[in-house]
Design a protein around this motif. Structure first.
Motif: not given
Length: 134
Positions: A47-48, A53-55
């Protein structure tokens, strides 16, 4: 006799189990493997995942920016000035020393002999004749 009968029953049971397992294996081989996947595995995506990926991209960008700034920074230490200071201090040291600068045990012995010769030269011939031992 009873022992033989028990052994035959045991072998028959093993044969039945083997046949059952073989039928299950052949059924699996004949049918698509998609039919036998666990339903819970189909929807077990993280779910994360997108957030992580953005982080990761954000952190990588920040690290690259820090690296660019470090590589572009001017050095605060001038090694050429250090070398010049070392040469100047070496000349100061030579000027204030009473004896020549030497290192190592052989250099110390040579310096001592030189010092004795200089002292004798300053006193005159300095040998045993002057003291009246001849």
């Amino acid at each position: 006799m009873k022992k033989e009968q028990m052994m035959e029953e045991r072998y028959a049971e093993i044969e039945r189990d083997n046949r059952y397992l073989l039928e299950k294996m052949s059924h699996i081989m004949r049918h698509s493997s998609d039919e036998h996947t666990n339903e819970s595995m189909k929807y077990s995506k993280s779910l994360t995942k997108e957030y992580r990926k953005r982080e990761m991209k954000r952190i990588t960008g920040e690290n690259q920016e820090i690296l660019r700034r470090i590589q572009g920074a001017e050095p605060t230490y001038d090694h050429m000035a250090w070398e010049e200071d070392a040469r100047r201090h070496e000349s100061y040291k030579k000027n204030i020393c009473e004896l020549p600068i030497a290192t190592g045990p052989l250099a110390v012995a040579a310096e001592a002999a030189q010092s004795v010769r200089q002292t004798q030269a300053m006193r005159g011939s300095g040998g045993a004749e002057e003291l009246g031992y001849n």
